[in-house]
Structures are given as C-alpha cells and as structure tokens.
Enzyme design. Structure first.
Site, mmCIF file in Angstrom:
data_model
loop_
_atom_site.group_PDB
_atom_site.id
_atom_site.type_symbol
_atom_site.label_atom_id
_atom_site.label_comp_id
_atom_site.label_asym_id
_atom_site.label_seq_id
_atom_site.Cartn_x
_atom_site.Cartn_y
_atom_site.Cartn_z
ATOM 1 N N TYR A 169 48.754 32.607 45.145
ATOM 2 C CA TYR A 169 47.971 33.307 44.130
ATOM 3 C C TYR A 169 46.626 32.588 43.965
ATOM 4 O O TYR A 169 46.578 31.442 43.514
ATOM 5 C CB TYR A 169 48.690 33.324 42.787
ATOM 6 C CG TYR A 169 49.929 34.200 42.724
ATOM 7 C CD1 TYR A 169 50.231 35.118 43.715
ATOM 8 C CD2 TYR A 169 50.802 34.103 41.646
ATOM 9 C CE1 TYR A 169 51.356 35.909 43.644
ATOM 10 C CE2 TYR A 169 51.940 34.902 41.564
ATOM 11 C CZ TYR A 169 52.212 35.802 42.566
ATOM 12 O OH TYR A 169 53.332 36.587 42.483
ATOM 13 N N PHE B 5 55.765 44.954 39.828
ATOM 14 C CA PHE B 5 55.228 46.312 39.647
ATOM 15 C C PHE B 5 56.028 47.050 38.565
ATOM 16 O O PHE B 5 56.493 48.173 38.776
ATOM 17 C CB PHE B 5 55.259 47.130 40.941
ATOM 18 C CG PHE B 5 54.544 46.528 42.112
ATOM 19 C CD1 PHE B 5 53.606 45.514 41.948
ATOM 20 C CD2 PHE B 5 54.796 46.985 43.404
ATOM 21 C CE1 PHE B 5 52.948 44.966 43.045
ATOM 22 C CE2 PHE B 5 54.150 46.443 44.503
ATOM 23 C CZ PHE B 5 53.222 45.428 44.324
ATOM 24 N N GLY C 174 54.756 50.478 37.945
ATOM 25 C CA GLY C 174 54.412 51.279 39.109
ATOM 26 C C GLY C 174 52.922 51.193 39.422
ATOM 27 O O GLY C 174 52.194 50.340 38.906
ATOM 28 N N GLY C 175 52.458 52.093 40.281
ATOM 29 C CA GLY C 175 51.026 52.283 40.493
ATOM 30 C C GLY C 175 50.243 51.085 40.942
ATOM 31 O O GLY C 175 49.031 51.014 40.691
ATOM 32 N N PRO D 295 47.113 52.450 45.618
ATOM 33 C CA PRO D 295 46.753 53.876 45.621
ATOM 34 C C PRO D 295 47.885 54.736 46.167
ATOM 35 O O PRO D 295 48.551 54.387 47.142
ATOM 36 C CB PRO D 295 45.526 53.912 46.547
ATOM 37 C CG PRO D 295 44.933 52.540 46.458
ATOM 38 C CD PRO D 295 46.105 51.611 46.307
#
Length: 307
Positions: free
Chosen positions: A65, A220, A223-224, A227
């Site tokens: 990260y 996540f 979600g999303g 793209p």
C-alpha cells in the site's frame, strides 16, 4: 504524536468478535487509502488517532500500500505497547507505473521476505495476523506462469513463520471454497474476499467460515471498486432504507453486512475524518426484519476481473 491504547470503556464499533487470538471491534479500519495522503502525512496521522478514539482496535494494512508509505504512517502513529491488532497481507508487491496497483509475489521465498519487510516497516517483532493474498481467484490480475504456486507450498511457509513466532495467525485473501477446505488443517483465522450486498457469490464460503468459527473480513464491502461493477449505494432498496433511517446508503450497506453474519468484521477504508466517523457509526444502525428482507432481495452480480 503517538496514539494511545483505546479506552476500554469506549464501546467497540459494531460490537466485538474474534479475530485470530484476539477479540476486536467488528468495525476496523482498512488503511489502504492512507496512501492518498502522501503529501499530507499529518492528516493521515490525525485520521489514525481519531480511529482509536472511536474505539477501532483492528487495522488492516499491507507493505505494497503506497509502496511502504502506509506501514510507515502506522509505525509513526502507533506505540508498540498499544493494544491494536494489525493485520497485513502478503503475496503481492507494488508495481509503480504499471497497469495494476500491484504485481504478484506468490513464491514462498517472496512470502517470507515480505513478512520480514512488514516487520521492519511496522517496527514489530511479531505481526498478529498475516493474510496470504492468492492471485488465482476473486478480483484477479494477470498471473505469470512462475507465479502459479500451489497453495500447500504457500501454507507450509506460513505455518513455518507462525511456528517461528514471526506471525500470530494465518488468514487467506481471495480464496475459493476448495482452497479453504484444503487450508483448514493449517489453522485459518480469517478470510478476506470481495463481498458485499451486491456481490454475494461466496455465500457457501461464508457458511463454511461460520461453521469453523473463522472471521469473514470482506474487501470491497460496498461493491463498485472498479468500472462496471455494481455499487451497493446505487440500489433503490438501500436508498429507501437510508432515507427511512436517516443514514447514508453507504452506512446501510455496512450495517447489512454486520447483520448478515456475526462472524463479519469490517475494514472500510477512507482518507477523510467525516467518512471514518460515518463508517464507524454504521455499527449503531439497527435493521428491522422488513428492511432486512428488502435488502436480502437485492440480486447479486458477478465480481468480474480486474483488467
């Protein structure tokens, strides 16, 4: 400035659950987005201190990260004596300027080297939890042939590191059902897979974790992330619940996860204090049976592939 151990009288966000050897708040903090604050480390440190003030005692990180930046910030913010459960993940390395945010680093010698790098970066002698990030399931990036490593070989390295006292517990990230079954004899503390209200493809895996008392730590969670992937916050049922409960759609998505299974631990990430506080407050939201039924009826979508 150094953070202090969370006040034991501070309610733990979302209640508590087991994570490996420890009992932690069900809402933790995913530190990946701290890399966005590379030009403003003071704000990043303030964010970490505020997380502890809110009762968060479980922070998820990785050396890749921000190419080490996030672990450096954690070392600066946290005192070695603080009662914080740090979880890191191995199996990937930063790929600055590449088409993906990371590249595979799956070979046993790479896993061992990454644990030692995390130990130095975090200023620890022992990491409470280390997740092995598999690259052949879940949200995947292209995997070169020399990075296709058998799970058993990786687990042998992980258990050796645990036996040596360098890590406390073993977790798995982006694992499938057969892989988890194979790994159970090694003693698995948690599973980190992509999972949310709109991406429940791993329900059978979640049930196995519940039966084995293994923590489920979804990434996540709304979600999303890429793209074309569905977003929890776009769902009409989520938006209706948010209006009815005077909450944000994101809070409803997080609250649904906490209600869905008591082994669920959340690590929502953010680079802003406002979102940190809103995410933490999701642990106070109570969803009635009718609202849960409406949310449970939201269809799940395929997770897809990165790239």
């Amino acid at each position: 400035m150094t953070a202090t151990t969370p006040d034991p009288t501070t309610p733990r966000p979302g209640g508590t659950a087991r994570l490996g050897e420890r009992t932690v708040a069900r809402i933790g903090y995913g530190a990946m987005q701290l890399a966005r604050l590379h030009r403003d480390p003071d704000t990043a440190l303030t964010l970490l201190h505020r997380a502890l003030d809110l009762g968060i005692d479980h922070i998820d990180t990785a050396q890749f990260y921000g190419d080490g930046l996030v672990n450096d910030l954690l070392r600066r913010a946290l005192d070695p004596g603080d009662d914080i459960t740090l979880a890191t993940k191995i199996g990937a390395a930063p790929d600055l300027g590449g088409p993906y945010p990371m590249r595979p680093a799956q070979r046993p010698e790479e896993l061992r080297a990454d644990v030692h790098t995390n130990l130095r970066a975090l200023g620890l002698e022992r990491i409470p939890l280390v997740n092995l990030r598999r690259m052949d399931t879940g949200a995947r990036i292209p995997l070169p042939e020399d990075q296709r490593v058998d799970l058993d070989d990786q687990l042998a390295t992980m258990t050796a590191l645990r036996d040596e006292g360098l890590i406390g517990a073993i977790g798995l990230s982006s694992i499938d059902l057969d892989g988890l079954r194979r790994a159970l004899p090694a003693g698995i503390a948690c599973v980190q897979n992509a999972y949310s209200l709109v991406a429940r493809q791993d329900e059978d895996l979640l049930k196995l974790c519940a039966a084995q008392d293994i923590a489920w730590v979804p990434y996540f969670p709304l979600g999303g992330a890429f793209p074309g992937l569905a977003k929890v916050t776009d769902e009409p049922a989520v938006q209706r619940a948010a209006r009815a409960l005077d909450a944000t759609p994101a809070q409803i998505g997080l609250a649904w996860l906490l209600h869905h299974d008591h082994h669920m631990l959340l690590i929502p990430g953010t680079a802003t204090l406002a979102h940190l506080e809103a995410n933490t407050a999701a642990g106070d939201i109570r969803l009635d049976p009718d609202t849960l039924d409406a949310l449970d009826a939201v269809p799940t979508r395929p997770l897809g592939r990165i790239g």
